[in-house]
Design an enzyme around this catalytic site. Structure first.
Site, PDB file in Angstrom:
ATOM      1  N   HIS A  89     -44.854  -9.061 -23.067  1.00 52.46           N
ATOM      2  CA  HIS A  89     -43.596  -7.898 -23.531  1.00 52.46           C
ATOM      3  C   HIS A  89     -43.910  -6.563 -22.693  1.00 52.46           C
ATOM      4  CE1 HIS A  89     -42.689 -10.363 -26.705  1.00 52.46           C
ATOM      5  NE2 HIS A  89     -44.055 -10.402 -27.504  1.00 52.46           N
ATOM      6  N   HIS A 114     -50.028   0.989 -23.139  1.00 54.22           N
ATOM      7  CA  HIS A 114     -49.031  -0.054 -22.439  1.00 54.22           C
ATOM      8  C   HIS A 114     -47.882   1.047 -22.067  1.00 54.22           C
ATOM      9  CE1 HIS A 114     -47.912   0.029 -26.833  1.00 54.22           C
ATOM     10  NE2 HIS A 114     -46.772   0.055 -26.151  1.00 54.22           N
ATOM     11  N   HIS A 116     -43.454   1.237 -21.400  1.00 49.36           N
ATOM     12  CA  HIS A 116     -42.031   0.928 -21.722  1.00 49.36           C
ATOM     13  C   HIS A 116     -41.155   1.406 -20.384  1.00 49.36           C
ATOM     14  CE1 HIS A 116     -42.713  -0.613 -25.794  1.00 49.36           C
ATOM     15  NE2 HIS A 116     -43.601   0.475 -25.874  1.00 49.36           N
ATOM     16  N   GLU A 120     -38.712   4.971 -24.486  1.00 46.10           N
ATOM     17  CA  GLU A 120     -38.014   4.529 -25.793  1.00 46.10           C
ATOM     18  C   GLU A 120     -37.572   5.854 -26.305  1.00 46.10           C
ATOM     19  OE1 GLU A 120     -41.227   1.723 -27.469  1.00 46.10           O
ATOM     20  OE2 GLU A 120     -39.416   0.414 -27.132  1.00 46.10           O
ATOM     21  N   HIS A 133     -47.647   4.347 -24.056  1.00 43.43           N
ATOM     22  CA  HIS A 133     -48.032   4.485 -25.788  1.00 43.43           C
ATOM     23  C   HIS A 133     -49.646   4.193 -25.594  1.00 43.43           C
ATOM     24  CE1 HIS A 133     -43.818   3.648 -27.257  1.00 43.43           C
ATOM     25  NE2 HIS A 133     -43.934   4.751 -26.814  1.00 43.43           N
ATOM     26  N   THR A 199     -42.472   0.274 -32.291  1.00 44.96           N
ATOM     27  CA  THR A 199     -41.447  -0.121 -31.549  1.00 44.96           C
ATOM     28  C   THR A 199     -41.282  -1.737 -31.301  1.00 44.96           C
ATOM     29  OG1 THR A 199     -42.236   0.214 -29.445  1.00 44.96           O
ATOM     30  CG2 THR A 199     -41.362   2.374 -30.755  1.00 44.96           C
ATOM     31  N   THR A 200     -42.002  -2.340 -31.476  1.00 44.60           N
ATOM     32  CA  THR A 200     -41.862  -3.814 -31.500  1.00 44.60           C
ATOM     33  C   THR A 200     -41.939  -4.392 -32.679  1.00 44.60           C
ATOM     34  OG1 THR A 200     -44.173  -3.951 -30.835  1.00 44.60           O
ATOM     35  CG2 THR A 200     -42.848  -3.709 -29.206  1.00 44.60           C
TER      36      THR A 200
HETATM   37 ZN   LIG Z   1     -45.019   0.756 -27.175  1.00 38.43          ZN
END
Ligand SMILES: [Zn+2]
Length: 248
Positions: A89, A114, A116, A120, A133, A199-200
């Site tokens: 992911h 991690h 994105h 986001e 994040h 957010t996942t």
């Molecule tokens: Zn995240």
């Protein structure tokens, strides 16, 4: 207070409770495209229902915050980052025990961070090429995520170290050395704080979001190298509903 009791409830689930964490055993497959994409997450599993019906979801557009007297942030991430994984992911870096975020009188333990692509959260409508994040757990079990936006500019040394070590294959991990984390933390400590969600999937609510409003820089070529691994791993902006945003 509601946040704290809710978090305690889901911390006991078998599902990985951290944002974009490695898939736990039994977690339904999800992604960012087609029938496994964000608009279907709530239907993929009973555990993912908050993705569809939650009223306090993340990310959001960070617009029209209220001025507030918020505590000073003090990230103390000197304990190091021994491992990096491509978890299918995102690219995730595991934190060694002892990395902490101090927010006023509250102390949070860093679990992992991690990325994105693209960002986001939006900042007054503006979207950034990347968002980092830092996922923390408080002493009460609640989650606090520090978000850092990455804007196009000069090459970022910390991100370069991450790109150089990130496994190309989903599910692979590797040792990480030589990371100077300061390159991912802007000098200015201004931020927006609000109550949101992972957010996942499972999109659990009660997450304490702290998003820094000063971005750090990253080169276009570095963005492109991350995009070669993950062309799009950003959940779309969610309704704000009646939530209050506070800004330092
Ligand atoms: Zn995240």
């Amino acid at each position: 207070m509601e946040r704290r009791s809710f978090i305690k409830g889901f911390a006991g689930l078998a599902l990985c409770p951290v944002c974009a964490g490695a898939a736990a055993a039994g977690e339904p497959h999800w992604g960012y495209e087609g029938g496994e994409g964000p608009e279907y997450w709530g239907k993929l599993s009973e555990e993912f229902r908050a993705c569809a019906i939650g009223r306090g979801q993340s990310p959001i557009d960070l617009d029209h915050p209220q001025r507030a007297d918020l505590p000073k942030l003090d990230p103390r991430y000197a304990a190091g980052f021994p491992r990096i994984a491509n978890n299918g992911h995102t690219v995730q870096i595991d934190a060694a025990p002892g990395n902490r975020l101090v927010v006023g009188e509250d102390v949070y333990d860093l679990i992992q961070f991690h990325f994105h692509h693209p960002s986001e959260h939006r900042l007054r409508g503006r979207r950034f090429p990347l968002e980092c994040h830092f996922v923390h757990r408080g002493t009460d079990g609640g989650l606090a995520v520090l978000g850092v936006l990455l804007a196009r500019g000069r090459a970022n040394g910390a991100f370069e170290t991450i790109l150089a070590h990130a496994p190309q294959q989903a599910g692979a991990s590797a040792a990480l050395t030589g990371l100077d984390i300061s390159g991912l933390l802007p000098d200015a400590g201004r931020y927006v704080r609000y109550s949101g969600s992972l957010t996942t999937p499972p999109c659990s609510e009660g997450v304490d979001w702290i998003v820094l409003t000063t971005p750090v820089e990253v080169a276009e070529t570095q963005v492109a190298r991350f995009a070669a691994l993950y062309p799009n791993n950003a959940r779309p902006v969610q309704p704000r509903n009646r939530r209050i945003l506070r800004e330092t």
